[in-house]
Design a protein around this motif. Sequence first.
Motif, PDB file in Angstrom:
ATOM      1  N   HIS A  77       0.844  -1.209   0.000  1.00  0.00           N
ATOM      2  CA  HIS A  77       0.000   0.000   0.000  1.00  0.00           C
ATOM      3  C   HIS A  77       0.869   1.245   0.000  1.00  0.00           C
ATOM      4  O   HIS A  77       1.459   1.609   1.014  1.00  0.00           O
ATOM      5  CB  HIS A  77      -0.904   0.005   1.238  1.00  0.00           C
ATOM      6  CG  HIS A  77      -2.026   1.002   1.170  1.00  0.00           C
ATOM      7  ND1 HIS A  77      -3.353   0.634   1.075  1.00  0.00           N
ATOM      8  CD2 HIS A  77      -2.019   2.354   1.190  1.00  0.00           C
ATOM      9  CE1 HIS A  77      -4.112   1.710   1.039  1.00  0.00           C
ATOM     10  NE2 HIS A  77      -3.330   2.784   1.114  1.00  0.00           N
ATOM     11  N   HIS A  93       1.204   5.340  -2.113  1.00  0.00           N
ATOM     12  CA  HIS A  93       0.544   6.326  -2.981  1.00  0.00           C
ATOM     13  C   HIS A  93       1.609   7.025  -3.818  1.00  0.00           C
ATOM     14  O   HIS A  93       1.966   8.161  -3.555  1.00  0.00           O
ATOM     15  CB  HIS A  93      -0.244   7.333  -2.133  1.00  0.00           C
ATOM     16  CG  HIS A  93      -1.392   6.736  -1.390  1.00  0.00           C
ATOM     17  ND1 HIS A  93      -2.649   6.637  -1.930  1.00  0.00           N
ATOM     18  CD2 HIS A  93      -1.463   6.172  -0.157  1.00  0.00           C
ATOM     19  CE1 HIS A  93      -3.455   6.048  -1.058  1.00  0.00           C
ATOM     20  NE2 HIS A  93      -2.766   5.753   0.026  1.00  0.00           N
ATOM     21  N   GLU A 124      -8.382   2.203  -2.337  1.00  0.00           N
ATOM     22  CA  GLU A 124      -8.917   1.860  -1.066  1.00  0.00           C
ATOM     23  C   GLU A 124     -10.318   2.415  -0.919  1.00  0.00           C
ATOM     24  O   GLU A 124     -10.626   3.506  -1.401  1.00  0.00           O
ATOM     25  CB  GLU A 124      -8.003   2.359   0.064  1.00  0.00           C
ATOM     26  CG  GLU A 124      -7.773   3.882   0.044  1.00  0.00           C
ATOM     27  CD  GLU A 124      -6.715   4.305   1.046  1.00  0.00           C
ATOM     28  OE1 GLU A 124      -5.662   4.803   0.602  1.00  0.00           O
ATOM     29  OE2 GLU A 124      -6.914   4.143   2.255  1.00  0.00           O
ATOM     30  N   HIS A 157      -6.171  -2.444   5.466  1.00  0.00           N
ATOM     31  CA  HIS A 157      -4.891  -1.761   5.320  1.00  0.00           C
ATOM     32  C   HIS A 157      -4.635  -0.849   6.514  1.00  0.00           C
ATOM     33  O   HIS A 157      -5.576  -0.429   7.182  1.00  0.00           O
ATOM     34  CB  HIS A 157      -4.871  -1.017   3.975  1.00  0.00           C
ATOM     35  CG  HIS A 157      -4.736   0.448   4.074  1.00  0.00           C
ATOM     36  ND1 HIS A 157      -3.513   1.061   4.275  1.00  0.00           N
ATOM     37  CD2 HIS A 157      -5.640   1.445   4.009  1.00  0.00           C
ATOM     38  CE1 HIS A 157      -3.707   2.371   4.308  1.00  0.00           C
ATOM     39  NE2 HIS A 157      -4.973   2.633   4.156  1.00  0.00           N
ATOM     40  N   ASP A 166       2.025   2.877   3.244  1.00  0.00           N
ATOM     41  CA  ASP A 166       1.079   3.996   3.160  1.00  0.00           C
ATOM     42  C   ASP A 166       1.836   5.283   2.828  1.00  0.00           C
ATOM     43  O   ASP A 166       1.411   6.375   3.177  1.00  0.00           O
ATOM     44  CB  ASP A 166       0.260   4.177   4.444  1.00  0.00           C
ATOM     45  CG  ASP A 166      -1.097   4.840   4.181  1.00  0.00           C
ATOM     46  OD1 ASP A 166      -1.480   4.973   2.998  1.00  0.00           O
ATOM     47  OD2 ASP A 166      -1.767   5.234   5.151  1.00  0.00           O
TER      48      ASP A 166
HETATM   49 ZN   LIG Z   1      -3.806   4.773   1.504  1.00  0.00          ZN
END
Ligand SMILES: [Zn+2]
Length: 258
Positions: free
Chosen positions: A5, A7, A95, A154, A204
């Motif tokens: 996970h 971005h 997500e 997550h 994340d």
């Molecule tokens: Zn996220």
Amino acid sequence: MIDTHCHLTHAKFGDDADGAVARARAAGVTACVTIGTGVEDGIRARELARRHAGVVFATAGLDPFSSHAAGGAFDAAYDALVALLEEGGFCAVGEIGLDYHYDLDPRKVQAEWFERQLDLAARLDVPVVVHVREAHDDMAAILRSHSRNRGVIHSFTGGPADAERYLAIGWHLAFNGVVTFKNADEIRAAARLVPLDRILVETDSPYLAPNPKRGARCEPAFVVHTLQALAAVRGEDASVLEAATTSNARHLFRIGTR
Ligand SMILES: [Zn+2]
């Protein structure tokens, strides 16, 4: 290991997303799942995945923030998401989820958006990346009633009782840099009871850089620190946890198996 996970399309990466992928590879990260929050972001995530085929994998979904941004035009946003996912190039829906911390939309509305996308994922036969903040009771109830879905909670930041509920209905739990933070004893207690075949690691990024990188812009290479800390918490050899989390990610997202 696999960062399940991140971005990479986030503005904080600017034009450094390719650099972040290269540094991750150099650090021993074999693959990254970059999360598309919304349709436009999903398109950018898929572009990045195509540029790094076999290393970066993309998802797309309307998270509580992008669905709030869609306002009354949710039907249009949902239709665009369906069209995008049906084009292909995505390993999961997400997500998506419930966020009672920001509570941007009424909870009933959040649940409706979430459940429509759960049904979409079931129809497309892809896993779901779930975002849940301060909403474990409602989340567990919804997931229990959607037994056709599979996926990952997550950034799991609940305690042992929350973990047990998700594990009991077959979900995976992913841990990130928070597990290295001083005040995260409850999360570490939860991390100890997750079976080896249901645990994942993530960053994340660009958020939540693990110690000893805390305060820096997080990036996928830092998942190495989270994996080591998690192995220590669980009393496992890091190589055992690395092999297990990598295998779990490959199976759940069906990546790297072709
Ligand atoms: Zn996220």
